[in-house]
Design a protein around this motif. Sequence first.
Motif, mmCIF file in Angstrom:
data_model
loop_
_atom_site.group_PDB
_atom_site.id
_atom_site.type_symbol
_atom_site.label_atom_id
_atom_site.label_comp_id
_atom_site.label_asym_id
_atom_site.label_seq_id
_atom_site.Cartn_x
_atom_site.Cartn_y
_atom_site.Cartn_z
ATOM 1 N N PHE A 144 -61.301 24.317 -9.119
ATOM 2 C CA PHE A 144 -61.073 24.333 -7.541
ATOM 3 C C PHE A 144 -61.986 23.458 -6.922
ATOM 4 O O PHE A 144 -63.213 23.201 -7.179
ATOM 5 C CB PHE A 144 -61.322 26.001 -7.033
ATOM 6 N N GLY A 145 -61.439 22.622 -5.909
ATOM 7 C CA GLY A 145 -62.000 21.512 -5.290
ATOM 8 C C GLY A 145 -63.385 21.763 -4.941
ATOM 9 O O GLY A 145 -64.174 20.946 -4.886
ATOM 10 N N PRO A 146 -63.658 22.700 -3.881
ATOM 11 C CA PRO A 146 -64.856 22.856 -3.473
ATOM 12 C C PRO A 146 -66.066 23.060 -4.501
ATOM 13 O O PRO A 146 -67.139 22.716 -4.267
ATOM 14 C CB PRO A 146 -64.736 24.157 -2.440
ATOM 15 N N VAL A 147 -65.696 23.782 -5.528
ATOM 16 C CA VAL A 147 -66.419 24.197 -6.709
ATOM 17 C C VAL A 147 -66.943 22.636 -7.372
ATOM 18 O O VAL A 147 -68.002 22.510 -7.687
ATOM 19 C CB VAL A 147 -66.178 25.073 -7.587
ATOM 20 N N LEU A 153 -68.659 16.932 -9.480
ATOM 21 C CA LEU A 153 -67.330 16.591 -10.399
ATOM 22 C C LEU A 153 -66.163 15.825 -9.727
ATOM 23 O O LEU A 153 -66.022 16.259 -8.479
ATOM 24 C CB LEU A 153 -66.881 17.699 -11.153
ATOM 25 N N PRO A 154 -65.543 14.899 -10.293
ATOM 26 C CA PRO A 154 -64.455 14.460 -9.624
ATOM 27 C C PRO A 154 -63.276 15.305 -9.488
ATOM 28 O O PRO A 154 -63.074 16.332 -10.068
ATOM 29 C CB PRO A 154 -64.092 13.252 -10.445
ATOM 30 N N PRO A 155 -62.490 14.960 -8.287
ATOM 31 C CA PRO A 155 -61.113 16.087 -8.108
ATOM 32 C C PRO A 155 -60.251 15.920 -9.495
ATOM 33 O O PRO A 155 -60.282 14.831 -10.035
ATOM 34 C CB PRO A 155 -60.585 15.298 -6.948
ATOM 35 N N LEU A 156 -59.648 17.019 -9.558
ATOM 36 C CA LEU A 156 -58.563 17.002 -10.615
ATOM 37 C C LEU A 156 -57.288 16.301 -9.923
ATOM 38 O O LEU A 156 -57.124 16.438 -8.920
ATOM 39 C CB LEU A 156 -58.315 18.370 -10.975
ATOM 40 N N PRO A 157 -56.292 15.935 -10.903
ATOM 41 C CA PRO A 157 -54.996 15.397 -10.394
ATOM 42 C C PRO A 157 -54.324 16.606 -9.697
ATOM 43 O O PRO A 157 -54.607 17.758 -10.150
ATOM 44 C CB PRO A 157 -54.289 14.879 -11.719
ATOM 45 N N PRO A 158 -53.222 16.264 -8.958
ATOM 46 C CA PRO A 158 -52.498 17.480 -8.337
ATOM 47 C C PRO A 158 -51.875 18.337 -9.381
ATOM 48 O O PRO A 158 -51.255 17.720 -10.282
ATOM 49 C CB PRO A 158 -51.624 16.673 -7.424
#
Length: 274
Positions: free
Chosen positions: A250-253, A259-264
């Motif tokens: 999850f983005g906020p975590v 950590l970088p954002p995950l792909p959609p």
Amino acid sequence: MSQCSLDVLRQRYVVEKRALEASVEQVLRADSRAGARAILAAIDKRRFENRSEGQRLRKMFRFETTFWESGHYAVAGVDEAGMSPLAGPVSAGAVILKPGTRIVGINDSKKLEAAAREELAKEIKEKAESWCVAFVEVEEIDAINIYWAGIQAMQRAVRGLGLTPQHLLIDAKRLKEIDIPQQAIIKGDAKSASIAAASILAKVERDAVMRALDVRRPGYGFADHKGYPVPAHYDALARLGACAAHRRSFGPVRKALGLPPLPPWPSASERDAG
């Protein structure tokens, strides 16, 4: 009829909500005093609410009733809870209600106060033909993503039932790996009593897990907000960082961990095609 008698009648028929005998009602309706009028008004109001609730329940059972009338008595409602929180497992419930079951107040779990959910959960467990609540833990959520974790939790709940359903009623999804006839109902937790029952059990059981987690991981307020992304949770993340119970997909975590954002994730149509 004395004032003392009116007090007794008020206690019996308004406070204790006993059924009003026709002979007593006849006497009350012939009494012009304000106390008698107030007792009758309270009873009439309760009768109206009972009729309204009866009509609402008949509507909530319309999907189940159609199957029951065709001889399919094992109809399971299925729903999940905890898709949006930043922490904790996702849960799912599956419930088979007996034909003719009446559970006053049953509704979408999100529309109910916590105390009402707890009481309804007890009644659902007592009256259900079979029920099961299953979980998918954080590590698996991060490995397969939250959409598939919700699907997995629902599949586990269905497979955990004490008898095999003849039909599934599911809140807005289909379980392709379950070889049972099924129907996806948009906003099904507000339209089907069985789905509503599943949503209540899933929510109540998950809330209990989050209260226990709050004891083990104090400071995040899990007992209060159950891991949902509310301002207090964001503040705790910024202050304490993420703990083992947080969903690292999850983005906020991920942001809290640097950590970088995950792909959609794939779109709904791409998921359904998969």
